[in-house]
Design a protein around this motif. Sequence first.
Motif, short mmCIF file in Angstrom:
data_model
loop_
_atom_site.label_atom_id
_atom_site.label_comp_id
_atom_site.label_asym_id
_atom_site.label_seq_id
_atom_site.Cartn_x
_atom_site.Cartn_y
_atom_site.Cartn_z
N ALA A 89 0.83 -1.22 0.00
CA ALA A 89 0.00 0.00 0.00
C ALA A 89 0.85 1.26 0.00
CB ALA A 89 -0.93 -0.01 1.21
N ALA A 90 2.16 1.10 0.15
CA ALA A 90 3.02 2.28 0.25
C ALA A 90 2.83 3.16 -0.99
CB ALA A 90 4.48 1.85 0.38
N GLY A 91 2.77 4.46 -0.79
CA GLY A 91 2.65 5.35 -1.94
C GLY A 91 1.21 5.64 -2.33
N ARG A 92 0.26 4.89 -1.77
CA ARG A 92 -1.15 5.19 -2.05
C ARG A 92 -1.52 6.49 -1.34
NH1 ARG A 92 -4.69 2.66 -5.44
NH2 ARG A 92 -6.26 3.70 -4.20
N LEU A 116 -2.78 -2.39 10.52
CA LEU A 116 -2.84 -1.99 9.11
C LEU A 116 -2.31 -0.58 8.92
CD1 LEU A 116 -6.38 -3.40 8.25
CD2 LEU A 116 -4.15 -4.35 7.58
N PRO A 117 -1.73 -0.31 7.75
CA PRO A 117 -1.25 1.04 7.47
C PRO A 117 -2.44 2.00 7.30
CG PRO A 117 -1.10 -0.32 5.49
CD PRO A 117 -1.52 -1.23 6.61
N PRO A 118 -2.21 3.30 7.41
CA PRO A 118 -3.32 4.26 7.32
C PRO A 118 -4.04 4.21 5.97
CG PRO A 118 -1.19 5.39 7.43
CD PRO A 118 -0.94 3.95 7.71
N GLN A 119 -3.40 3.68 4.96
CA GLN A 119 -4.05 3.64 3.64
C GLN A 119 -5.09 2.54 3.53
OE1 GLN A 119 -0.74 3.47 4.19
NE2 GLN A 119 0.45 4.31 2.49
N VAL A 120 -5.17 1.66 4.52
CA VAL A 120 -6.11 0.54 4.42
C VAL A 120 -7.13 0.62 5.55
CG1 VAL A 120 -6.36 -1.98 4.44
CG2 VAL A 120 -4.37 -0.94 3.35
N ARG A 121 -8.41 0.68 5.15
CA ARG A 121 -9.49 0.82 6.11
C ARG A 121 -10.43 -0.38 5.97
NH1 ARG A 121 -14.37 4.41 6.81
NH2 ARG A 121 -14.73 4.18 4.57
N LEU A 122 -10.75 -1.01 7.10
CA LEU A 122 -11.71 -2.13 7.06
C LEU A 122 -13.03 -1.67 7.65
CD1 LEU A 122 -9.60 -5.18 8.36
CD2 LEU A 122 -9.96 -4.42 6.01
N ILE A 123 -14.11 -1.93 6.95
CA ILE A 123 -15.42 -1.63 7.51
C ILE A 123 -16.28 -2.89 7.54
CG2 ILE A 123 -15.41 0.83 6.87
CD1 ILE A 123 -17.24 0.15 4.52
N SER A 124 -17.19 -2.92 8.52
CA SER A 124 -18.05 -4.09 8.68
C SER A 124 -19.37 -3.87 7.97
CB SER A 124 -18.35 -4.33 10.17
OG SER A 124 -17.16 -4.42 10.90
N GLY A 125 -19.86 -4.91 7.33
CA GLY A 125 -21.14 -4.82 6.63
C GLY A 125 -22.21 -5.68 7.29
N PRO A 126 -23.19 -6.10 6.49
CA PRO A 126 -24.35 -6.83 7.04
C PRO A 126 -24.06 -8.30 7.27
CG PRO A 126 -24.62 -6.55 4.68
CD PRO A 126 -23.33 -5.86 5.04
N GLY A 127 -23.07 -8.60 8.11
CA GLY A 127 -22.59 -9.97 8.21
C GLY A 127 -23.17 -10.79 9.34
N CYS A 128 -24.04 -10.18 10.13
CA CYS A 128 -24.57 -10.91 11.28
C CYS A 128 -26.03 -11.24 10.98
CB CYS A 128 -24.43 -10.03 12.52
SG CYS A 128 -25.50 -10.49 13.87
N PRO A 129 -26.33 -12.53 10.78
CA PRO A 129 -27.68 -12.89 10.34
C PRO A 129 -28.77 -12.47 11.32
CG PRO A 129 -26.32 -14.87 10.66
CD PRO A 129 -25.43 -13.70 10.89
N VAL A 130 -28.47 -12.56 12.61
CA VAL A 130 -29.47 -12.14 13.60
C VAL A 130 -29.71 -10.63 13.47
CG1 VAL A 130 -29.93 -11.92 16.07
CG2 VAL A 130 -28.82 -13.97 15.19
N CYS A 131 -28.64 -9.88 13.25
CA CYS A 131 -28.73 -8.42 13.21
C CYS A 131 -29.51 -7.92 12.00
CB CYS A 131 -27.34 -7.79 13.21
SG CYS A 131 -26.28 -8.43 14.51
N VAL A 132 -29.38 -8.58 10.87
CA VAL A 132 -30.05 -8.08 9.66
C VAL A 132 -31.52 -8.50 9.61
CG1 VAL A 132 -27.95 -7.97 8.27
CG2 VAL A 132 -29.32 -10.05 8.22
N THR A 133 -31.93 -9.32 10.57
CA THR A 133 -33.32 -9.78 10.59
C THR A 133 -34.19 -8.72 11.26
OG1 THR A 133 -32.50 -12.03 10.78
CG2 THR A 133 -34.81 -11.69 11.32
N PRO A 134 -35.16 -8.15 10.54
CA PRO A 134 -35.94 -7.06 11.13
C PRO A 134 -36.81 -7.54 12.31
CG PRO A 134 -36.28 -7.18 8.75
CD PRO A 134 -35.54 -8.41 9.15
N ASN A 135 -37.25 -6.59 13.11
CA ASN A 135 -38.01 -6.91 14.32
C ASN A 135 -39.26 -7.75 14.07
OD1 ASN A 135 -36.23 -5.67 15.95
ND2 ASN A 135 -37.48 -3.90 16.45
#
Lengths: 363, 76
Positions: free
Chosen positions: A24-27, A53-72
């Motif tokens: 990632a160097a130089g990004r 991780l270097p500052p150029q790499v960011r990890l974000i979490s998505g809709p990966g928890c089946p219980v969480c994405v299930t509406p009320n």
Amino acid sequence: MNYMDEFRDREVVRGLAARIGELAAGRTRPLTFMEVCGTHTMAIYQYGLRSLLPPQVRLISGPGCPVCVTPNGYLDRAVALARLPGTTIATFGDMVRVPGSSSSLMEERARGAEIRVVYSPLDAVALAERQPERRVVFLGVGFETTAPAVAGSILAARERGLANYFVLAAHKTIPIPMEVLSADPELGIDGYLCPAHVSAVIGAGAYRRLAEERRVPCVVTGFEPADVMQGVAMLVRQAVAGESRVEIQYRRVVKPEGNPKAQAVLAEVFTPCDTAWRGIGVIPRSGLAIREEYASFDAEKAIPVEVETPREHPGCRCGEILRGKVSPFDCPLFATVCTPESPVGACMVSSEGTCAAAYKYGR
Amino acid sequence: MCLGVPMRVVGIDGANIVAEIDGVRRAASLMILDEEVREGDYVIVHAGFAIARLDEAEAEETLRLMREAFSEADMG
Ligand code: SF4
């Protein structure tokens, strides 16, 4: 060798981190990668991988928890079923404490409902067999890893001639939501860490359209810390080279074609349907409904019950968290009002929920 | 919930296996597995079902690649 310790080796993890730094160097513009599997989310927090991780790499979490994405509304129906006489709810443990609109299965249990935590849907089938005078409703929640197992339980119940086993199904499939999120310019996703065991079933080929048409690099990645770091390194390499392909980091388990037998069992019992995701809304053909031939096992069709009008919890930001827009630390309720002991939203209850992972490991 | 763990097959009985990890034994169904398994193999077990066999040669190869990246980074 037990195939876990080796992939947790700190030296290897650090070596891979250095490799990512080189790649990632130089990004100048940072790279954003999303993981869409709760087990990745947990591993990233548990092993503190973001800090490596270097500052150029960011990890974000998505809709990966089946219980969480299930509406009320789903949980409200489960609660309504639990209140019916002669009815046992069988479920994976995660669901018991999830708050619905006005109650939870734990509260119903305290009021006398029969709620059983099982390890496998086959345990629920065995329960139905042992208690012919009761009906047993299994809560079928989960992605493509879990859906074949639940389909298998329906086939087993049919084979044993059980008329008192039902499934309340809210299974979801992940590739289409990944396409939806990849089109969001605000997120600017540069690549996906694709789920490990979902991919063991559906195969790495399931992400081809995402990689080839939508030009989003995809790497099917294992769950151990060294796996995640190697998966990130592979994504950085692709992104820097301007490639977008499907690669498999988790080769020891995942094949391009997946597991055809599991796919066949899944397709025998389930058919794609439109379904609502918490925070994202209805996504066409991203859910699995029980086929008409198996309607007698479908709790929603076979057991009529009145369900309250669902309400979401004011203040809870689960919806935005599941879309990758905010992190738990942006929620004013995080770790104050909302804790694993008294969760406000599903993301704090499930062990795979982003808020629960952040609470346990991230502070 | 999608958690699956690699477990070593210690017994096979028709359509079911007994698998072990860290001394804990669990029964698992082979109903949705498309590969032959033998005692001593590793399988991924999820919710009472074996969903995949772990390919030990691939595991070794992945570890080798990881260590290679490590030593490259080390020298650089
Ligand atoms: S911390 Fe609690 S209230 Fe805030 S988003 Fe997470 S689950 Fe919802």
